[in-house]
Design a protein around this motif. Structure first.
Motif, PDB file in Angstrom:
ATOM      1  N   GLU A 113       9.570  -1.588 -10.148  1.00 34.68           N
ATOM      2  CA  GLU A 113       9.892  -2.066  -8.528  1.00 34.68           C
ATOM      3  C   GLU A 113       8.674  -3.284  -8.211  1.00 34.68           C
ATOM      4  O   GLU A 113       9.451  -3.110  -7.353  1.00 34.68           O
ATOM      5  CB  GLU A 113       9.730  -0.847  -8.163  1.00 34.68           C
ATOM      6  CG  GLU A 113      10.834   0.087  -8.178  1.00 34.68           C
ATOM      7  CD  GLU A 113      10.888   1.061  -8.371  1.00 34.68           C
ATOM      8  OE1 GLU A 113      10.006   1.840  -7.472  1.00 34.68           O
ATOM      9  OE2 GLU A 113      12.117   2.362  -9.075  1.00 34.68           O
ATOM     10  N   LEU A 114       7.717  -2.737  -8.451  1.00 40.85           N
ATOM     11  CA  LEU A 114       6.768  -3.163  -7.622  1.00 40.85           C
ATOM     12  C   LEU A 114       6.830  -4.456  -7.887  1.00 40.85           C
ATOM     13  O   LEU A 114       5.857  -5.652  -7.011  1.00 40.85           O
ATOM     14  CB  LEU A 114       5.685  -2.737  -7.464  1.00 40.85           C
ATOM     15  CG  LEU A 114       4.568  -3.034  -6.561  1.00 40.85           C
ATOM     16  CD1 LEU A 114       5.064  -2.533  -5.103  1.00 40.85           C
ATOM     17  CD2 LEU A 114       3.558  -1.723  -6.463  1.00 40.85           C
ATOM     18  N   GLU A 134       2.892   5.843  -3.298  1.00 46.37           N
ATOM     19  CA  GLU A 134       4.351   6.363  -3.980  1.00 46.37           C
ATOM     20  C   GLU A 134       4.025   6.778  -5.605  1.00 46.37           C
ATOM     21  O   GLU A 134       4.428   7.343  -6.481  1.00 46.37           O
ATOM     22  CB  GLU A 134       5.484   5.437  -3.457  1.00 46.37           C
ATOM     23  CG  GLU A 134       5.977   5.831  -2.655  1.00 46.37           C
ATOM     24  CD  GLU A 134       7.897   4.870  -2.465  1.00 46.37           C
ATOM     25  OE1 GLU A 134       8.306   4.957  -2.832  1.00 46.37           O
ATOM     26  OE2 GLU A 134       8.031   4.099  -0.784  1.00 46.37           O
ATOM     27  N   ILE A 135       3.460   5.754  -5.520  1.00 43.94           N
ATOM     28  CA  ILE A 135       2.993   5.594  -7.301  1.00 43.94           C
ATOM     29  C   ILE A 135       2.064   6.844  -7.625  1.00 43.94           C
ATOM     30  O   ILE A 135       2.262   7.330  -8.908  1.00 43.94           O
ATOM     31  CB  ILE A 135       2.697   3.955  -8.105  1.00 43.94           C
ATOM     32  CG1 ILE A 135       3.629   3.302  -7.709  1.00 43.94           C
ATOM     33  CG2 ILE A 135       2.319   3.984  -9.421  1.00 43.94           C
ATOM     34  CD1 ILE A 135       3.521   1.652  -8.089  1.00 43.94           C
ATOM     35  N   SER A 136       1.089   6.749  -6.656  1.00 47.23           N
ATOM     36  CA  SER A 136       0.002   7.240  -6.995  1.00 47.23           C
ATOM     37  C   SER A 136       0.454   9.205  -7.270  1.00 47.23           C
ATOM     38  O   SER A 136       0.432   9.845  -7.739  1.00 47.23           O
ATOM     39  CB  SER A 136      -1.537   7.224  -6.412  1.00 47.23           C
ATOM     40  OG  SER A 136      -0.678   7.423  -4.597  1.00 47.23           O
ATOM     41  N   LEU A 156       0.584  -1.157  -0.082  1.00 45.29           N
ATOM     42  CA  LEU A 156       0.424  -0.246  -0.043  1.00 45.29           C
ATOM     43  C   LEU A 156       0.787   1.502   0.164  1.00 45.29           C
ATOM     44  O   LEU A 156       0.490   1.784  -1.233  1.00 45.29           O
ATOM     45  CB  LEU A 156      -1.109  -0.266   1.085  1.00 45.29           C
ATOM     46  CG  LEU A 156      -1.878  -0.515   0.826  1.00 45.29           C
ATOM     47  CD1 LEU A 156      -2.602  -1.218   2.400  1.00 45.29           C
ATOM     48  CD2 LEU A 156      -2.628  -0.937  -0.014  1.00 45.29           C
ATOM     49  N   LEU A 157       2.220   0.919   0.664  1.00 47.70           N
ATOM     50  CA  LEU A 157       3.063   2.348   0.486  1.00 47.70           C
ATOM     51  C   LEU A 157       3.672   2.532  -0.164  1.00 47.70           C
ATOM     52  O   LEU A 157       3.753   3.437  -1.182  1.00 47.70           O
ATOM     53  CB  LEU A 157       3.949   1.970   1.928  1.00 47.70           C
ATOM     54  CG  LEU A 157       3.530   2.293   3.320  1.00 47.70           C
ATOM     55  CD1 LEU A 157       4.623   1.633   4.248  1.00 47.70           C
ATOM     56  CD2 LEU A 157       2.888   3.646   3.064  1.00 47.70           C
TER      57      LEU A 157
END
Length: 179
Positions: free
Chosen positions: A41-42, A17-19, A12-13
């Motif tokens: 990365e995710l 960051e992506i958002s 979620l963190l």
């Protein structure tokens, strides 16, 4: 599932960051580079692609991809309903395909053009205001669990906002140049 999210606090963190990164970028080339970097990365997968719907032609085209040469794919345009990506764009519903050989929708056109071998796909529509803007395909993901699908859905939601903002920005910029 019992209503609990399969996403961890770390997931979620990362999505937060992506958002922030996606919704703060208006210039499309930088926006797509940011999407490329953050998703890589995710999500652990052999490759992933963002296909956008060209409103003029009504076809999906490859906008960005990890580990696929876009120059090789520039002439590939998928109609709505064509292939897994086209089916997801048409139905506006995610599709998890653990074995593409068993899918009635799988099209080998990209594999034939690129020499890549697709075994499995998670494909999620990129939607904004009920309209299909495109799809995100995660190809040969290391994990086909609910977590992967939820992450791709969140990324698709953020991507939709970012793509819409970028398109509006470009439209306004074009108006300013021509006026």
């Amino acid at each position: 599932m019992d209503g609990e999210s399969p996403l961890t606090r770390s997931d979620l963190l990362s999505c937060l960051e992506i958002s922030k990164a996606l919704t703060s970028e208006l210039e499309s080339k930088r926006l797509f580079r940011t999407i490329l970097q953050k998703v890589s990365e995710l999500l652990a997968a052999e490759l992933w692609s963002l296909l956008l719907l060209d409103e003029k032609t009504g076809k999906l085209r490859f906008e960005i991809s990890v580990d696929l040469d876009l120059e090789m794919l520039k002439d590939i345009h998928l109609s709505l309903g064509e292939g897994i990506a086209g089916q997801v764009a048409l139905s506006q519903k995610p599709m998890i395909v653990p074995d593409v050989r068993k899918s009635e929708f799988f099209s080998e056109i990209v594999d034939q053009q690129s020499g890549f071998t697709t075994r499995s796909i998670v494909c999620v529509p990129v939607l904004y205001g009920g309209r299909t803007l495109g799809v995100i395909e995660v190809v040969n993901p290391c994990d086909l669990s609910a977590r992967t699908v939820e992450l791709v859905k969140l990324i698709a939601d953020y991507t939709a906002i970012a793509v819409e903002n970028s398109q509006r920005y470009q439209y306004i910029e074009n108006l300013a140049i021509h006026d």
